[in-house]
Design a protein around this motif. Structure first.
Motif, mmCIF file in Angstrom:
data_model
loop_
_atom_site.group_PDB
_atom_site.id
_atom_site.type_symbol
_atom_site.label_atom_id
_atom_site.label_comp_id
_atom_site.label_asym_id
_atom_site.label_seq_id
_atom_site.Cartn_x
_atom_site.Cartn_y
_atom_site.Cartn_z
ATOM 1 N N ASP A 119 0.812 -1.220 0.000
ATOM 2 C CA ASP A 119 0.000 0.000 0.000
ATOM 3 C C ASP A 119 0.842 1.266 0.000
ATOM 4 O O ASP A 119 0.464 2.272 -0.615
ATOM 5 N N ASP A 120 1.966 1.239 0.704
ATOM 6 C CA ASP A 120 2.779 2.452 0.803
ATOM 7 C C ASP A 120 4.230 2.073 1.085
ATOM 8 O O ASP A 120 4.572 0.895 1.254
ATOM 9 N N VAL A 121 5.081 3.098 1.144
ATOM 10 C CA VAL A 121 6.509 2.870 1.365
ATOM 11 C C VAL A 121 6.744 2.223 2.722
ATOM 12 O O VAL A 121 7.591 1.328 2.859
ATOM 13 N N THR A 122 5.997 2.652 3.742
ATOM 14 C CA THR A 122 6.175 2.086 5.083
ATOM 15 C C THR A 122 5.949 0.582 5.080
ATOM 16 O O THR A 122 6.734 -0.187 5.664
ATOM 17 N N GLY A 123 4.874 0.144 4.421
ATOM 18 C CA GLY A 123 4.593 -1.280 4.354
ATOM 19 C C GLY A 123 5.651 -2.037 3.579
ATOM 20 O O GLY A 123 6.060 -3.140 3.970
ATOM 21 N N PHE A 124 6.124 -1.442 2.485
ATOM 22 C CA PHE A 124 7.166 -2.081 1.687
ATOM 23 C C PHE A 124 8.459 -2.215 2.477
ATOM 24 O O PHE A 124 9.090 -3.285 2.499
ATOM 25 N N VAL A 125 8.873 -1.136 3.133
ATOM 26 C CA VAL A 125 10.122 -1.173 3.893
ATOM 27 C C VAL A 125 10.019 -2.170 5.043
ATOM 28 O O VAL A 125 10.980 -2.898 5.331
ATOM 29 N N GLY A 126 8.851 -2.245 5.671
ATOM 30 C CA GLY A 126 8.664 -3.233 6.731
ATOM 31 C C GLY A 126 8.857 -4.643 6.210
ATOM 32 O O GLY A 126 9.498 -5.481 6.868
ATOM 33 N N TRP A 127 8.317 -4.915 5.017
ATOM 34 C CA TRP A 127 8.511 -6.236 4.413
ATOM 35 C C TRP A 127 9.994 -6.484 4.143
ATOM 36 O O TRP A 127 10.519 -7.571 4.435
ATOM 37 N N ALA A 128 10.686 -5.490 3.560
ATOM 38 C CA ALA A 128 12.102 -5.667 3.207
ATOM 39 C C ALA A 128 12.947 -5.918 4.453
ATOM 40 O O ALA A 128 13.850 -6.774 4.447
ATOM 41 N N ARG A 129 12.660 -5.190 5.528
ATOM 42 C CA ARG A 129 13.427 -5.384 6.766
ATOM 43 C C ARG A 129 13.192 -6.787 7.318
ATOM 44 O O ARG A 129 14.123 -7.462 7.764
ATOM 45 N N GLU A 130 11.949 -7.233 7.299
ATOM 46 C CA GLU A 130 11.640 -8.569 7.810
ATOM 47 C C GLU A 130 12.307 -9.644 6.966
ATOM 48 O O GLU A 130 12.745 -10.683 7.487
ATOM 49 N N ALA A 131 12.412 -9.391 5.655
ATOM 50 C CA ALA A 131 13.044 -10.359 4.751
ATOM 51 C C ALA A 131 14.562 -10.268 4.787
ATOM 52 O O ALA A 131 15.246 -11.111 4.192
ATOM 53 N N GLY A 132 15.105 -9.259 5.469
ATOM 54 C CA GLY A 132 16.551 -9.096 5.551
ATOM 55 C C GLY A 132 17.177 -8.612 4.254
ATOM 56 O O GLY A 132 18.345 -8.906 3.980
ATOM 57 N N LEU A 133 16.411 -7.844 3.469
ATOM 58 C CA LEU A 133 16.890 -7.386 2.171
ATOM 59 C C LEU A 133 17.183 -5.887 2.195
ATOM 60 O O LEU A 133 16.285 -5.083 2.479
ATOM 61 N N PRO A 134 18.423 -5.473 1.921
ATOM 62 C CA PRO A 134 18.710 -4.043 1.824
ATOM 63 C C PRO A 134 17.998 -3.429 0.619
ATOM 64 O O PRO A 134 17.846 -4.064 -0.420
ATOM 65 N N VAL A 135 17.554 -2.191 0.786
ATOM 66 C CA VAL A 135 16.859 -1.479 -0.282
ATOM 67 C C VAL A 135 17.852 -0.543 -0.967
ATOM 68 O O VAL A 135 18.404 0.360 -0.322
ATOM 69 N N ILE A 136 18.061 -0.760 -2.262
ATOM 70 C CA ILE A 136 18.984 0.056 -3.045
ATOM 71 C C ILE A 136 18.156 0.937 -3.986
ATOM 72 O O ILE A 136 17.570 0.441 -4.948
ATOM 73 N N ALA A 137 18.089 2.220 -3.673
ATOM 74 C CA ALA A 137 17.317 3.143 -4.493
ATOM 75 C C ALA A 137 18.129 3.576 -5.719
ATOM 76 O O ALA A 137 19.349 3.782 -5.618
#
Length: 213
Positions: A119-137
């Motif tokens: 739904d939004d960036v907050t939800g996406f980042v929460g998923w990425a953190r839980e998955a242990g995946l760094p986000v590369i913009a």
């Protein structure tokens, strides 16, 4: 015999006709495609295979990077980015924001590529953190690092913004790193789908071994 074209067909200039001779005894093959021919835009290895069989096979060797796209303006480039993600066998494409997106540019590759929604960036980042995946913009903003000199993590999410405005402030703030594609001409930015393809290929050149010629 019913000669109605198979509904899953996509138009292609490299299609093949009905299977000649005895049909193969292999559950991966689709009887309708064997009967009517296969006009889909798939590689020869997957000719006559059912869509489910192709997806299952791709799942055996998808690369461990993900692709994420902010979708606030119904960007026409999203379909093309999905198509490139399929070409480079990204694990999953994540659509952030609007759930609906223009699929025309995907050229039906979304049938073979895992696509999910946040739904939004907050939800996406929460998923990425839980998955242990760094986000590369990927964005050419002050402080970004040239992608040509950046060591992309093997397991990561490549995050792309909208054509024109680029990534939102929230997305940039949440990213673990921000990289840009070095440009040498007069234009400030390059097309979003082209940038995504370049970034995915940069990941491939760093992490996929190729035998020497």
């Amino acid at each position: 015999m019913d000669d109605t074209p198979h509904p899953a067909h996509e138009l292609s200039t490299n299609g093949v006709g009905p299977w000649p001779g005895d049909w193969p005894d292999d559950p991966r093959y689709d009887p309708e495609l064997l009967r009517h021919g296969d006009t889909r835009n798939v590689i020869d290895r997957y000719r006559y295979w059912s869509m489910e069989a192709i997806v299952a096979d791709l799942d055996q060797h998808r690369h461990p990077f993900h692709v994420a796209i902010e979708n606030w303006q119904h960007d026409m480039n999203i379909g093309s980015i999905v198509r490139s993600a399929n070409a480079f066998t990204a694990d999953t494409v994540h659509i952030i924001g609007r759930r609906r997106w223009n699929k025309r540019g995907a050229m039906v590759t979304d049938r073979y590529q895992h696509v999910t929604h946040h739904d939004d960036v907050t939800g996406f980042v929460g998923w990425a953190r839980e998955a242990g995946l760094p986000v590369i913009a990927i964005d050419n903003v002050p402080g970004s690092v040239p992608i040509e000199t950046f060591a992309l993590p093997r397991e990561c999410v490549l995050l792309f913004g909208q054509e024109g405005p680029g990534l939102s402030a929230a997305a940039l703030d949440a990213a673990d790193a921000v990289v840009e594609i070095t440009q040498f001409g007069s234009t400030r930015s390059i097309n979003a789908s082209a940038a995504a393809a370049i970034a995915m290929h940069a990941w491939v050149t760093q992490h996929v071994p190729f035998p020497p010629r």
